[in-house]
Enzyme design. Structure first.
Site, PDB file in Angstrom:
ATOM      1  N   LYS A  63       0.842  -1.203   0.000  1.00 20.49           N
ATOM      2  CA  LYS A  63       0.000   0.000   0.000  1.00 20.49           C
ATOM      3  C   LYS A  63       0.875   1.250   0.000  1.00 20.49           C
ATOM      4  O   LYS A  63       0.701   2.155  -0.822  1.00 20.49           O
ATOM      5  CB  LYS A  63      -0.931   0.016   1.218  1.00 20.49           C
TER       6      LYS A  63
ATOM      7  N   ASP B 235      -6.401   0.739   0.681  1.00 20.83           N
ATOM      8  CA  ASP B 235      -6.460   1.028   2.117  1.00 20.83           C
ATOM      9  C   ASP B 235      -7.823   0.550   2.614  1.00 20.83           C
ATOM     10  O   ASP B 235      -8.549  -0.134   1.900  1.00 20.83           O
ATOM     11  CB  ASP B 235      -6.234   2.530   2.377  1.00 20.83           C
TER      12      ASP B 235
END
Ligand code: SF4
Length: 252
Positions: free
Chosen positions: A159, A178
């Site tokens: 991420k 996320d």
């Protein structure tokens, strides 16, 4: 014509094996069913992307930063923490330690104190100092520009790497997943998986690559403003007619 022929010969089907019969039906159904149906139909995905463009034409990363290094640190700090909180902490952090070289030599207790309010501050302090040291030792002091290199940096999983690559370098090697992207991708049936990594792989198959960066920004904004975790504001959502989520609070 094909249908008429099929209807005229039902007795002939008797002699066919059930398997063969099923196969014929499947083939017939495949031919009849429009290819573009279903939640992942390109036309539906395009409609979702269009609606996101309309709602969030200017969506950008909400973490304040002046360089890839600052964005990397801010993204590490944003784990389990709001961007607003991170933005309150980083100005003083970067005033004290403006470069990876400075951060690499920082005292850990001082780092911890500076980032305390972002939560998990001991681990995060170790991560950002580890990141600084790794960047100095292995990347000549510059944040690397590939996913493979970025994920070797302490505190930076996919991420974080995707955020830095997309925002700082304009590179789409993956999709940022996320908590908001994870939730909304599933609500919109763009993904089914139960881990962020798998959801990212699913999204990479259905979202055109030139939309990976903007898609994440837009969905994150949507998740903060409208499609919130509890009681999403479906009445205000411009994706509502495309959404069949069980979590919907309102339906037109
Ligand atoms: S309709 Fe509701 S659940 Fe679906 S995307 Fe919009 S806010 Fe989220």
């Amino acid at each position: 014509m094909t249908r008429a022929k099929t209807k005229k010969k039902p007795p002939a089907v008797k002699s066919a094996s059930p398997q063969r019969s099923a196969s014929k039906k499947t083939n017939a159904n495949t031919r009849k069913t429009p290819v573009l149906r279903g939640p992942l139909a390109p036309e539906r995905v395009a409609a979702i992307l269009k609606a996101l463009d309309e709602a969030y034409p200017e969506a950008v990363c909400a973490l304040t930063h002046r360089s890839a290094w600052e964005l990397l640190v801010a993204t590490i700090l944003s784990a389990q923490c709001t961007d607003v909180r991170v933005n309150m902490v980083t100005p003083e952090l970067f005033r004290r330690f403006p470069t990876p070289a400075a951060m690499a030599k920082a005292s850990l207790p001082e780092l911890e104190e500076l980032i305390r309010t972002t939560g998990f501050f001991r681990n995060k302090a170790k991560s950002i100092q580890g990141a600084a040291r790794k960047i100095i030792a292995e990347f000549g002091g510059d944040v690397p520009q590939t996913l493979a290199e970025l994920i070797t940096i302490p505190g930076a999983a996919r991420k974080t790497a995707n955020v830095v690559l997309g925002v700082s370098f304009g590179k789409a090697e993956g999709v940022v997943v996320d908590t908001h992207v994870f939730r909304i991708a599933r609500r919109l049936e763009l993904a089914k998986a139960d881990t962020a990594e798998k959801v990212e792989q699913e999204l990479m198959k259905v979202i055109p690559q030139d939309r990976w960066i903007s898609f994440s920004h837009q969905v994150i904004h949507h998740g903060r403003q409208v499609c919130i975790a509890r009681n999403p504001k479906c009445r205000e959502c411009n994706l509502e007619q495309l959404c069949r989520s069980k979590d919907k609070t309102w339906s037109s």
